[in-house]
Design an enzyme around this catalytic site. Structure first.
Site, PDB file in Angstrom:
ATOM      1  N   GLY A   1     -18.407 -13.169  19.232  1.00 33.94           N
ATOM      2  CA  GLY A   1     -18.515 -11.668  20.241  1.00 33.94           C
ATOM      3  C   GLY A   1     -16.589 -11.428  20.928  1.00 33.94           C
TER       4      GLY A   1
ATOM      5  N   ALA B   1      -0.223  -5.495  18.436  1.00 31.76           N
ATOM      6  CA  ALA B   1       0.697  -4.802  16.970  1.00 31.76           C
ATOM      7  C   ALA B   1       1.894  -4.881  18.218  1.00 31.76           C
ATOM      8  CB  ALA B   1       0.433  -3.771  17.517  1.00 31.76           C
TER       9      ALA B   1
ATOM     10  N   HIS C   1      -2.930   8.421  45.758  1.00 24.36           N
ATOM     11  CA  HIS C   1      -3.509   8.507  46.129  1.00 24.36           C
ATOM     12  C   HIS C   1      -4.708   9.667  45.864  1.00 24.36           C
ATOM     13  CE1 HIS C   1      -7.781   7.153  48.343  1.00 24.36           C
ATOM     14  NE2 HIS C   1      -7.850   8.227  48.411  1.00 24.36           N
TER      15      HIS C   1
ATOM     16  N   GLY D   1       5.537  -7.741  -3.074  1.00 23.67           N
ATOM     17  CA  GLY D   1       6.396  -8.520  -2.955  1.00 23.67           C
ATOM     18  C   GLY D   1       6.047  -9.910  -3.649  1.00 23.67           C
TER      19      GLY D   1
ATOM     20  N   LEU E   1       3.316   3.804   5.287  1.00 19.78           N
ATOM     21  CA  LEU E   1       3.218   2.787   6.070  1.00 19.78           C
ATOM     22  C   LEU E   1       2.692   2.475   7.665  1.00 19.78           C
ATOM     23  CD1 LEU E   1       7.200   3.420   5.934  1.00 19.78           C
ATOM     24  CD2 LEU E   1       5.830   1.882   4.451  1.00 19.78           C
ATOM     25  N   GLY E   2       2.840   1.112   7.806  1.00 19.19           N
ATOM     26  CA  GLY E   2       1.628   1.306   8.874  1.00 19.19           C
ATOM     27  C   GLY E   2       0.990   0.090   8.923  1.00 19.19           C
TER      28      GLY E   2
ATOM     29  N   TYR F   1       1.017  -0.906   0.041  1.00 24.87           N
ATOM     30  CA  TYR F   1      -0.417  -0.249  -0.328  1.00 24.87           C
ATOM     31  C   TYR F   1       0.809   1.515  -0.129  1.00 24.87           C
ATOM     32  CZ  TYR F   1      -3.891  -2.908   0.859  1.00 24.87           C
ATOM     33  OH  TYR F   1      -4.865  -4.379   0.788  1.00 24.87           O
TER      34      TYR F   1
HETATM   35  P1  FAD Z   1       0.757  -6.264   9.602  1.00 20.15           P
HETATM   36  O1  FAD Z   1       0.405  -5.064  10.507  1.00 20.15           O
HETATM   37  O2  FAD Z   1      -1.103  -6.803   8.876  1.00 20.15           O
HETATM   38  O3  FAD Z   1       1.081  -4.847   8.269  1.00 20.15           O
HETATM   39  C1  FAD Z   1       1.702  -6.636   7.011  1.00 20.15           C
HETATM   40  C2  FAD Z   1       2.251  -5.000   6.330  1.00 20.15           C
HETATM   41  O4  FAD Z   1       2.599  -6.326   5.050  1.00 20.15           O
HETATM   42  C3  FAD Z   1       0.589  -4.768   5.763  1.00 20.15           C
HETATM   43  O5  FAD Z   1       0.739  -3.299   5.804  1.00 20.15           O
HETATM   44  C4  FAD Z   1       0.097  -5.373   4.101  1.00 20.15           C
HETATM   45  O6  FAD Z   1      -0.191  -4.388   2.776  1.00 20.15           O
HETATM   46  C5  FAD Z   1       1.928  -5.603   3.408  1.00 20.15           C
HETATM   47  N1  FAD Z   1       1.946  -6.733   3.320  1.00 20.15           N
HETATM   48  C6  FAD Z   1       0.959  -8.118   2.921  1.00 20.15           C
HETATM   49  N2  FAD Z   1       1.879  -9.110   1.801  1.00 20.15           N
HETATM   50  C7  FAD Z   1       2.514  -8.036   1.069  1.00 20.15           C
HETATM   51  C8  FAD Z   1       2.927  -8.412  -0.409  1.00 20.15           C
HETATM   52  N3  FAD Z   1       3.484  -9.171  -0.803  1.00 20.15           N
HETATM   53  N4  FAD Z   1       3.964  -7.148  -0.792  1.00 20.15           N
HETATM   54  C9  FAD Z   1       4.287  -6.580  -0.329  1.00 20.15           C
HETATM   55  N5  FAD Z   1       3.378  -6.107   1.201  1.00 20.15           N
HETATM   56  C10 FAD Z   1       2.922  -6.462   1.554  1.00 20.15           C
HETATM   57  N6  FAD Z   1      -3.801  -5.031  17.861  1.00 20.15           N
HETATM   58  C11 FAD Z   1      -3.107  -3.865  18.918  1.00 20.15           C
HETATM   59  O7  FAD Z   1      -2.264  -4.729  20.098  1.00 20.15           O
HETATM   60  N7  FAD Z   1      -4.090  -3.663  19.959  1.00 20.15           N
HETATM   61  C12 FAD Z   1      -4.864  -2.893  19.160  1.00 20.15           C
HETATM   62  O8  FAD Z   1      -5.319  -2.121  19.470  1.00 20.15           O
HETATM   63  C13 FAD Z   1      -5.372  -3.686  17.938  1.00 20.15           C
HETATM   64  N8  FAD Z   1      -7.148  -3.179  17.438  1.00 20.15           N
HETATM   65  C14 FAD Z   1      -6.541  -3.869  16.373  1.00 20.15           C
HETATM   66  C15 FAD Z   1      -7.910  -2.996  16.160  1.00 20.15           C
HETATM   67  C16 FAD Z   1      -9.071  -4.175  14.579  1.00 20.15           C
HETATM   68  C17 FAD Z   1      -9.723  -3.507  13.458  1.00 20.15           C
HETATM   69  C18 FAD Z   1      -7.659  -5.482  13.860  1.00 20.15           C
HETATM   70  C19 FAD Z   1      -8.401  -5.545  12.600  1.00 20.15           C
HETATM   71  C20 FAD Z   1      -6.418  -5.710  14.106  1.00 20.15           C
HETATM   72  C21 FAD Z   1      -6.407  -4.846  15.130  1.00 20.15           C
HETATM   73  N9  FAD Z   1      -5.235  -5.360  16.576  1.00 20.15           N
HETATM   74  C22 FAD Z   1      -4.577  -4.458  17.430  1.00 20.15           C
HETATM   75  C23 FAD Z   1      -4.164  -6.204  15.252  1.00 20.15           C
HETATM   76  C24 FAD Z   1      -3.047  -5.445  15.221  1.00 20.15           C
HETATM   77  O9  FAD Z   1      -3.185  -4.587  13.611  1.00 20.15           O
HETATM   78  C25 FAD Z   1      -2.047  -6.759  14.251  1.00 20.15           C
HETATM   79  O10 FAD Z   1      -1.513  -7.506  15.220  1.00 20.15           O
HETATM   80  C26 FAD Z   1      -0.551  -5.654  13.201  1.00 20.15           C
HETATM   81  O11 FAD Z   1      -0.958  -4.843  12.366  1.00 20.15           O
HETATM   82  C27 FAD Z   1       0.221  -6.826  13.160  1.00 20.15           C
HETATM   83  O12 FAD Z   1       1.476  -6.066  12.716  1.00 20.15           O
HETATM   84  P2  FAD Z   1       2.415  -7.328  11.638  1.00 20.15           P
HETATM   85  O13 FAD Z   1       3.181  -5.856  11.354  1.00 20.15           O
HETATM   86  O14 FAD Z   1       2.267  -8.752  11.907  1.00 20.15           O
HETATM   87  O15 FAD Z   1       1.382  -6.662  10.565  1.00 20.15           O
HETATM   88  P1  NAD Z   2     -11.030 -13.256  17.666  1.00 18.96           P
HETATM   89  O1  NAD Z   2     -10.364 -14.295  17.210  1.00 18.96           O
HETATM   90  O2  NAD Z   2     -10.921 -11.997  19.132  1.00 18.96           O
HETATM   91  O3  NAD Z   2     -11.776 -13.323  18.333  1.00 18.96           O
HETATM   92  C1  NAD Z   2     -13.090 -13.982  17.137  1.00 18.96           C
HETATM   93  C2  NAD Z   2     -14.736 -14.331  17.473  1.00 18.96           C
HETATM   94  O4  NAD Z   2     -15.494 -14.888  16.556  1.00 18.96           O
HETATM   95  C3  NAD Z   2     -14.084 -15.103  19.133  1.00 18.96           C
HETATM   96  O5  NAD Z   2     -14.888 -15.232  20.090  1.00 18.96           O
HETATM   97  C4  NAD Z   2     -14.850 -16.531  18.341  1.00 18.96           C
HETATM   98  O6  NAD Z   2     -15.051 -17.468  19.827  1.00 18.96           O
HETATM   99  C5  NAD Z   2     -15.898 -16.003  17.265  1.00 18.96           C
HETATM  100  N1  NAD Z   2     -16.254 -17.385  16.006  1.00 18.96           N
HETATM  101  C6  NAD Z   2     -15.626 -17.655  15.392  1.00 18.96           C
HETATM  102  N2  NAD Z   2     -16.207 -18.336  14.263  1.00 18.96           N
HETATM  103  C7  NAD Z   2     -18.010 -18.125  14.364  1.00 18.96           C
HETATM  104  C8  NAD Z   2     -19.364 -18.335  14.450  1.00 18.96           C
HETATM  105  N3  NAD Z   2     -18.886 -18.811  13.037  1.00 18.96           N
HETATM  106  N4  NAD Z   2     -19.868 -17.480  14.466  1.00 18.96           N
HETATM  107  C9  NAD Z   2     -19.339 -16.427  15.636  1.00 18.96           C
HETATM  108  N5  NAD Z   2     -18.761 -16.483  16.502  1.00 18.96           N
HETATM  109  C10 NAD Z   2     -17.674 -17.139  15.597  1.00 18.96           C
HETATM  110  O7  NAD Z   2     -10.852 -12.205  16.364  1.00 18.96           O
HETATM  111  P2  NAD Z   2     -11.623 -11.338  15.828  1.00 18.96           P
HETATM  112  O8  NAD Z   2     -12.306  -9.846  17.088  1.00 18.96           O
HETATM  113  O9  NAD Z   2     -11.786 -11.066  14.666  1.00 18.96           O
HETATM  114  O10 NAD Z   2      -9.525 -10.267  16.080  1.00 18.96           O
HETATM  115  C11 NAD Z   2      -8.889 -10.634  14.822  1.00 18.96           C
HETATM  116  C12 NAD Z   2      -6.837  -9.921  15.861  1.00 18.96           C
HETATM  117  O11 NAD Z   2      -7.477  -8.639  15.635  1.00 18.96           O
HETATM  118  C13 NAD Z   2      -7.406 -10.910  17.094  1.00 18.96           C
HETATM  119  O12 NAD Z   2      -6.326 -12.143  17.410  1.00 18.96           O
HETATM  120  C14 NAD Z   2      -6.692  -9.922  17.797  1.00 18.96           C
HETATM  121  O13 NAD Z   2      -5.781  -9.922  19.149  1.00 18.96           O
HETATM  122  C15 NAD Z   2      -6.745  -8.895  17.218  1.00 18.96           C
HETATM  123  N6  NAD Z   2      -7.752  -7.740  17.554  1.00 18.96           N
HETATM  124  C16 NAD Z   2      -6.302  -7.223  18.865  1.00 18.96           C
HETATM  125  C17 NAD Z   2      -7.435  -5.868  19.138  1.00 18.96           C
HETATM  126  C18 NAD Z   2      -7.116  -5.452  20.388  1.00 18.96           C
HETATM  127  O14 NAD Z   2      -5.906  -5.710  21.133  1.00 18.96           O
HETATM  128  N7  NAD Z   2      -8.035  -4.695  21.025  1.00 18.96           N
HETATM  129  C19 NAD Z   2      -9.017  -4.991  18.521  1.00 18.96           C
HETATM  130  C20 NAD Z   2      -9.196  -5.992  17.819  1.00 18.96           C
HETATM  131  C21 NAD Z   2      -8.307  -6.792  16.805  1.00 18.96           C
END
Ligand code: FAD
Ligand code: NAD
Length: 470
Positions: free
Chosen positions: A182, A320, A444, A115, A39-40, A36
């Protein structure tokens, strides 16, 4: 065009950019490839940051509403969706710019394009039109290509079925939303949409929300959610979806599941899967397991000695802070430092209302493993600070080893639990016991005191509660 580099990092998320920056700081020529134009990764662009920006606004709405009972009445909020969206996007863009700046300062070469491995020392990068732009020859590589949402098999494509990215785009505030799953994403997004005015229903396959966390920590969240939401169906799954003019008709199966219901939109949040199938890993000989994760050792090495992998693509927990920690290890190992994954605990936080945070061993795990433990649970109803915030529903739990006294785990539920948990992670990492925390003076009135009080309960020195004489 061919680029020669010492360290190739594939993927510019929190794992990838951290690894790239650390390797550059340790003197390597680094090339970072990201598909994309920013970055990020998921975290910054469609994950942690945009969700937390929206959750902050949800919290403001809830607090303003709850203030009425305390004599301060605000008018109902008027939601300017486009302004809210713009604000969230500004937060993201500010951080995108910051990362681009940090890459530039370190002379990390960033190549935007997708890539694919062509051999164990080469990666081909194509631009967004699919034409080949560059071949990168590398000495060592770090794969940080992350994960994507799991789709439910057989569900047709329709804009009313959203994944987390679509939900964060905040196209509209639907009248009704079914959240499938959930887990963390489901419960965080439910919170955002409910605060904005949507009627929420949640369907979860297992017997509790946030499976993996201890049930006593999840209870306050479940209680608040049950009051706010239309329904929470546990032990239930969706068996059929039908697209109608008026909405999406969903059939459910499970204990207490109702007849088919119609919702304006459905959010599918049932987990994430690794992006390993998109990288042509076979060409480099890199192994994956049956779920598509890349197995690594404690130095983040894959089965190919000069190729490392980090973050979501190597497995759970998909967080992350785990990705960035692993990124530093991979970079340091490549640069000859004596690094290895030695963290004892990875904290998890659901930024819901109330927040739920836990780290180390859960009580469920300690029971399963047959570990003898002590428990200190401090109810926030006895915390002066919690009452001044109008929040008596929280609790702080510490778990320690019965023999050594060392902290083994902790769980906190309540506002700011995500901030408070960090102290317990440090305590565990430093080998502290409950007495160490009990003897540490905490300010406190503060929520942080509840950690000290929980430690005092284990220590037997609590005065803020009366537990009777043993
Ligand atoms: P990613 O962040 O997925 O980065 C991978 C990168 O690789 C992407 O930019 C992608 O475009 C790139 N990429 C993939 N394939 C290719 C390719 N072939 N060529 C070039 N580039 C490529 N985690 C937390 O700790 N706290 C949170 O509050 C939290 N909230 C979240 C909320 C949501 C809605 C979601 C979906 C996730 C959340 N997470 C949270 C999880 C967190 O986003 C991920 O654990 C984290 O981004 C993982 O980092 P990463 O570097 O492994 O991969
Ligand atoms: P998750 O694994 O946390 O939750 C998925 C939920 O869906 C589970 O409770 C599971 O039992 C349920 N489920 C699975 N199949 C189902 C079905 N067919 N019908 C009903 N329920 C079903 O996954 P997520 O919420 O999609 O999040 C993905 C990842 O992103 C997680 O690994 C999480 O660590 C990360 N994330 C982290 C944060 C944070 O740190 N605050 C926020 C968002 C996402």
């Amino acid at each position: 065009m061919t680029v020669q580099t010492e360290v190739l990092v594939l993927g510019g998320g929190p794992g990838g950019y951290t690894a790239a920056f650390r390797a550059a700081d340790l003197g390597k020529k680094v090339t970072l490839v990201e598909r994309y134009p920013v970055l990020g990764g998921v975290c910054l662009n469609v994950g942690c940051i945009p969700s937390k920006a929206l959750l902050h606004m949800a919290q403001v709405i809830y607090e303003a509403r709850e203030s009425a009972a305390r004599g301060v009445v605000f008018a109902d909020p008027e939601i300017d969706l486009s302004k809210l969206r713009q604000w969230k996007e500004r937060v993201v863009k500010t951080l995108n710019k910051g990362l681009a700046g940090l890459a530039g300062q370190r002379k990390v070469e960033v190549i935007y394009g997708t890539g694919r491995f062509t051999a164990s020392n080469t990666l081909e990068v194509t631009d967004e039109n699919g034409s080949q732009t560059k071949t990168i020859q590398f000495e060592q590589a770090i794969i940080a290509a992350g994960s994507r949402p799991v789709k439910l098999p057989g569900w047709p494509e329709d804009p009313r079925i959203m994944d987390s990215t679509a939900a964060l785009a905040l196209e509209e505030v639907p009248e009704s939303l079914l959240v499938v799953g959930g887990g963390v994403i489901g419960m965080e997004m439910a919170c955002v949409y409910h605060a904005l005015g949507t009627k929420i229903s949640v369907v979860e396959l297992t017997d509790q929300l946030l499976p993996g966390a201890d049930p006593d920590l999840v209870k306050p969240l479940h209680q608040i959610a049950s009051k706010r939401y239309e329904a929470i169906w546990l032990n239930t799954k969706v068996t059929a979806v039908e697209f109608q003019k008026k909405g999406v008709k969903v059939s459910l199966e499970g204990k207490g599941a109702p007849d088919a219901q119609v919702f304006d939109r459905v959010l599918v949040a049932v987990g994430r899967r690794p992006n390993s199938d998109l990288l042509n890993l076979e060409a480099a000989g890199i192994a994956t397991d049956e779920r598509g994760f890349i197995p690594v050792d404690d130095k983040q090495r894959t089965n190919i000695p000069h190729i490392y992998a980090i973050g979501d693509i190597v497995g759970n927990p998909m967080l992350a802070h785990k990705a960035s920690y692993e990124g530093k290890i991979a970079a340091e190992v490549i640069c000859g430092e004596p690094a290895a994954f030695q963290a004892l605990a990875i904290p998890a936080v659901a930024y819901t209302d109330p927040e739920v945070a836990w780290m180390g061993k859960t009580e469920m795990e300690l029971k399963q493993e047959g570990v003898e433990y002590e428990k200190g649970v401090f109810p926030w109803a006895a915390s002066g600070r919690a009452l001044t915030l109008g929040r008596r529903d929280g609790m702080t739990k510490l778990l320690s080893d019965k023999k050594t006294g060392r902290i083994l785990g902790a769980g906190i539920v309540g506002p700011h639990a995500g901030e408070l948990i960090a102290e317990t992670v440090l305590a565990l990492e430093m080998g502290a016991d409950a007495e160490d925390i009990a003897l540490t003076i905490h300010p406190h009135p503060s929520l942080s005191e509840t950690v000290m009080f929980a430690a005092e309960i284990i220590d037997g020195s609590i005065t803020d509660l009366y537990l009777g004489k043993n």
